[in-house]
Design an enzyme around this catalytic site. Structure first.
Site, mmCIF file in Angstrom:
data_model
loop_
_atom_site.group_PDB
_atom_site.id
_atom_site.type_symbol
_atom_site.label_atom_id
_atom_site.label_comp_id
_atom_site.label_asym_id
_atom_site.label_seq_id
_atom_site.Cartn_x
_atom_site.Cartn_y
_atom_site.Cartn_z
ATOM 1 N N ASP A 43 0.836 -1.197 0.000
ATOM 2 C CA ASP A 43 0.000 0.000 0.000
ATOM 3 C C ASP A 43 0.881 1.260 0.000
ATOM 4 O OD1 ASP A 43 -2.880 1.035 0.631
ATOM 5 O OD2 ASP A 43 -1.535 2.135 1.975
ATOM 6 N N GLY A 85 17.546 2.677 -8.234
ATOM 7 C CA GLY A 85 18.451 1.717 -8.883
ATOM 8 C C GLY A 85 17.724 0.742 -9.785
ATOM 9 N N THR A 86 16.414 0.580 -9.566
ATOM 10 C CA THR A 86 15.657 -0.366 -10.395
ATOM 11 C C THR A 86 15.626 0.157 -11.836
ATOM 12 O OG1 THR A 86 14.265 -0.689 -8.464
ATOM 13 C CG2 THR A 86 13.503 -1.669 -10.525
ATOM 14 N N THR A 87 15.823 -0.758 -12.775
ATOM 15 C CA THR A 87 15.840 -0.343 -14.182
ATOM 16 C C THR A 87 14.498 -0.680 -14.847
ATOM 17 O OG1 THR A 87 16.898 -2.453 -14.689
ATOM 18 C CG2 THR A 87 18.341 -0.550 -14.429
ATOM 19 N N HIS A 145 23.988 -11.701 -17.786
ATOM 20 C CA HIS A 145 23.613 -11.530 -16.379
ATOM 21 C C HIS A 145 23.060 -12.846 -15.829
ATOM 22 C CE1 HIS A 145 23.744 -7.150 -17.090
ATOM 23 N NE2 HIS A 145 23.877 -7.058 -15.762
ATOM 24 N N LYS A 149 17.539 -12.169 -13.275
ATOM 25 C CA LYS A 149 17.296 -10.782 -13.711
ATOM 26 C C LYS A 149 15.978 -10.710 -14.484
ATOM 27 C CE LYS A 149 19.580 -6.878 -15.937
ATOM 28 N NZ LYS A 149 19.040 -5.946 -14.932
ATOM 29 N N GLY A 155 19.735 -2.365 -18.306
ATOM 30 C CA GLY A 155 19.731 -0.904 -18.435
ATOM 31 C C GLY A 155 21.123 -0.389 -18.777
ATOM 32 N N THR A 156 22.147 -1.045 -18.232
ATOM 33 C CA THR A 156 23.533 -0.647 -18.516
ATOM 34 C C THR A 156 23.838 -0.818 -20.008
ATOM 35 O OG1 THR A 156 24.159 -1.379 -16.320
ATOM 36 C CG2 THR A 156 25.949 -1.126 -17.907
HETATM 37 N N1 LIG Z 1 21.272 0.213 -11.026
HETATM 38 C C1 LIG Z 1 22.099 -0.714 -10.530
HETATM 39 O O1 LIG Z 1 23.308 -0.485 -10.365
HETATM 40 C C2 LIG Z 1 21.534 -2.054 -10.152
HETATM 41 C C3 LIG Z 1 22.374 -3.044 -9.629
HETATM 42 C C4 LIG Z 1 21.823 -4.247 -9.224
HETATM 43 C C5 LIG Z 1 20.451 -4.457 -9.348
HETATM 44 N N2 LIG Z 1 19.662 -3.478 -9.887
HETATM 45 C C6 LIG Z 1 18.202 -3.640 -9.992
HETATM 46 O O2 LIG Z 1 17.663 -3.533 -8.685
HETATM 47 C C7 LIG Z 1 16.451 -4.286 -8.606
HETATM 48 C C8 LIG Z 1 16.481 -5.162 -7.358
HETATM 49 O O3 LIG Z 1 17.501 -6.145 -7.465
HETATM 50 P P1 LIG Z 1 17.638 -7.289 -6.359
HETATM 51 O O4 LIG Z 1 18.716 -8.160 -6.829
HETATM 52 O O5 LIG Z 1 17.710 -6.700 -4.997
HETATM 53 O O6 LIG Z 1 16.239 -8.062 -6.515
HETATM 54 P P2 LIG Z 1 15.528 -8.956 -5.418
HETATM 55 O O7 LIG Z 1 14.486 -9.731 -6.153
HETATM 56 O O8 LIG Z 1 16.505 -9.688 -4.569
HETATM 57 O O9 LIG Z 1 14.824 -7.879 -4.478
HETATM 58 C C9 LIG Z 1 13.796 -7.036 -4.896
HETATM 59 C C10 LIG Z 1 12.904 -6.799 -3.698
HETATM 60 O O10 LIG Z 1 11.970 -5.762 -4.035
HETATM 61 C C11 LIG Z 1 10.735 -6.114 -3.430
HETATM 62 N N3 LIG Z 1 9.662 -5.377 -4.081
HETATM 63 C C12 LIG Z 1 9.066 -5.602 -5.265
HETATM 64 N N4 LIG Z 1 8.111 -4.691 -5.486
HETATM 65 C C13 LIG Z 1 8.110 -3.858 -4.409
HETATM 66 C C14 LIG Z 1 7.361 -2.721 -4.048
HETATM 67 N N5 LIG Z 1 6.373 -2.255 -4.813
HETATM 68 N N6 LIG Z 1 7.646 -2.101 -2.881
HETATM 69 C C15 LIG Z 1 8.605 -2.578 -2.074
HETATM 70 N N7 LIG Z 1 9.355 -3.662 -2.358
HETATM 71 C C16 LIG Z 1 9.106 -4.291 -3.508
HETATM 72 C C17 LIG Z 1 10.656 -7.637 -3.585
HETATM 73 O O11 LIG Z 1 9.727 -8.201 -2.678
HETATM 74 C C18 LIG Z 1 12.091 -8.040 -3.296
HETATM 75 O O12 LIG Z 1 12.303 -8.309 -1.935
HETATM 76 C C19 LIG Z 1 16.349 -5.062 -9.929
HETATM 77 O O13 LIG Z 1 15.452 -4.380 -10.775
HETATM 78 C C20 LIG Z 1 17.747 -5.006 -10.494
HETATM 79 O O14 LIG Z 1 17.793 -5.068 -11.892
HETATM 80 C C21 LIG Z 1 20.175 -2.285 -10.282
#
Ligand SMILES: NC(=O)c1ccc[n+]([C@@H]2O[C@H](COP(=O)([O-])OP(=O)(O)OC[C@H]3O[C@@H](n4cnc5c(N)ncnc54)[C@H](O)[C@@H]3O)[C@@H](O)[C@H]2O)c1
Length: 258
Positions: A43, A85-87, A145, A149, A155-156
Site C-alpha cells: 500500500d 536503482g531499479t531499471t 547476467h 534478472k 539498463g547498462t
Molecule cells: N542500477 C544498478 O546499479 C543495479 C544493480 C543491481 C540491481 N539493480 C536492480 O535492482 C532491482 C532489485 O535487485 P535485487 O537483486 O535486490 O532483486 P531482489 O528480487 O533480490 O529484491 C527485490 C525486492 O523488491 C521487493 N519489491 C518488489 N516490489 C516492491 C514494491 N512495490 N515495494 C517494495 N518492495 C518491492 C521484492 O519483494 C524483493 O524483496 C532489480 O530491478 C535489479 O535489476 C540495479
C-alpha cells in the site's frame, strides 16, 4: 544520515551493509514480502507513512521493474531525495522529470551504480569517437547476467548502446532481437544472455576484416552497486556548491565528476 530503503531484497540488504559501513543509519526498510523489513506492505500510503515517520533524509529504491514506476510516483511527492536503482522505466523519464520539478525535489537514477562501469562509459565514448572515423569497423554489443534478472537487455547495456549511437552516426538503429535476415549497416546489434549467477558483463566489439577490438567490463560481485548507491544518496542530499538544496534529475555522471 538517516536512510530508508524501498525494496529489501538482495540489493536492499547489501545497500544496508554499505550504508552502515559509511556510518549512516538505516531507519526504515519497505518491502512487499521480505519478513525482515520494518514495513511489509503493497500500500503506497502505508509506505509513505512509514518513511515519513522514520525521519529518513534520503530514500534508496531497488525493487522490481514492475513496481518501480508506482514507487517513484509515490515517493517523489514526499520531497525526500530519492535514488532509484531499479531499471526498466527510463522510457518514462520525461514524465518523472516533470513530477520532480513540480515537487521541487531531487532524484538520481542510474542503470549501474558502480564506479568502474561509470568509468567504462567514458572509455566507450572515447573509443567510439576514435573508431567512428574508420568505416571498416563494425560495432556490436553483448551483455550477460544471472538468470534471476527480470529485464532484458540490461539498463547498462542500453546506456552503452546510447553512447555508441551518439558517437557513431553510422549506427542509428538498435536491434535487441535475434536477426532473421542480414543486418543493415546502420543497425547496432545488442545481444543478451541470462545464465547462472553472473553479476554483469558488458562488451563493446569493434570488428573489421583485419582485426577485432573488444572492451569488456566484468563485475565481480554486486558490492560496487551498493556502495555506489550509498555514495549517490550522500551526494544527492548534500547541498550544492552555492549552498542550495539540489533540485532536479541527476545521474551517476554527476557524482563521479572526473
Ligand atoms: N542500477 C544498478 O546499479 C543495479 C544493480 C543491481 C540491481 N539493480 C536492480 O535492482 C532491482 C532489485 O535487485 P535485487 O537483486 O535486490 O532483486 P531482489 O528480487 O533480490 O529484491 C527485490 C525486492 O523488491 C521487493 N519489491 C518488489 N516490489 C516492491 C514494491 N512495490 N515495494 C517494495 N518492495 C518491492 C521484492 O519483494 C524483493 O524483496 C532489480 O530491478 C535489479 O535489476 C540495479
Amino acid at each position: 544520515m538517516k536512510v530508508a530503503l524501498v525494496g529489501y531484497g538482495k540489493m536492499g540488504h547489501m545497500i544496508e551493509r554499505a550504508a552502515l559501513a559509511r556510518s549512516h543509519e538505516v531507519v526504515c526498510t519497505v518491502d512487499l514480502f521480505a519478513s525482515d523489513a520494518t514495513c511489509i506492505t503493497s500500500d503506497s500510503r502505508e509506505m509513505i507513512d512509514a518513511i515519513r515517520s522514520s525521519g529518513a533524509q534520503g530514500v534508496i529504491e531497488f525493487s522490481h521493474p514492475a513496481s518501480v514506476m508506482n514507487n517513484i510516483q509515490t515517493l517523489i511527492p514526499t520531497g525526500i531525495p530519492l535514488v532509484v536503482g531499479t531499471t526498466g522505466w527510463k522510457y518514462r523519464l520525461e514524465e518523472v522529470s516533470e513530477l520532480v520539478a513540480l515537487n521541487k525535489t531531487a532524484l538520481l537514477h542510474a542503470s549501474n551504480f558502480s564506479i568502474g562501469v561509470n568509468l567504462f562509459y567514458r572509455m566507450v565514448r572515447e573509443a567510439t569517437r576514435l573508431m567512428a572515423a574508420y568505416e571498416e569497423y563494425d560495432t556490436a554489443l553483448f551483455e550477460s547476467h544471472h538468470n534471476q534478472k527480470a529485464d532484458s537487455p540490461s539498463g547498462t547495456a542500453l546506456d552503452i548502446a546510447r553512447i555508441v549511437m551518439d558517437g557513431n552516426p553510422r549506427k542509428n538503429t538498435l536491434v535487441t532481437d535475434a536477426f532473421t535476415r542480414k543486418p543493415e549497416s546502420n543497425e547496432l546489434h545488442l545481444s543478451s544472455v541470462r545464465v547462472g549467477a553472473v553479476p554483469g558483463t558488458h562488451t563493446v566489439w569493434f570488428d573489421s576484416l583485419a582485426d577485432s577490438i573488444e572492451l569488456t567490463h566484468t563485475a565481480r560481485n554486486r558490492e560496487g552497486f551498493a556502495m555506489g548507491a550509498v555514495r549517490a544518496i550522500e551526494w544527492l542530499s548534500a547541498l550544492d556548491g552555492d549552498g542550495k538544496k539540489k533540485l532536479g534529475v541527476y545521474t551517476m555522471d554527476d557524482v563521479f565528476d572526473c
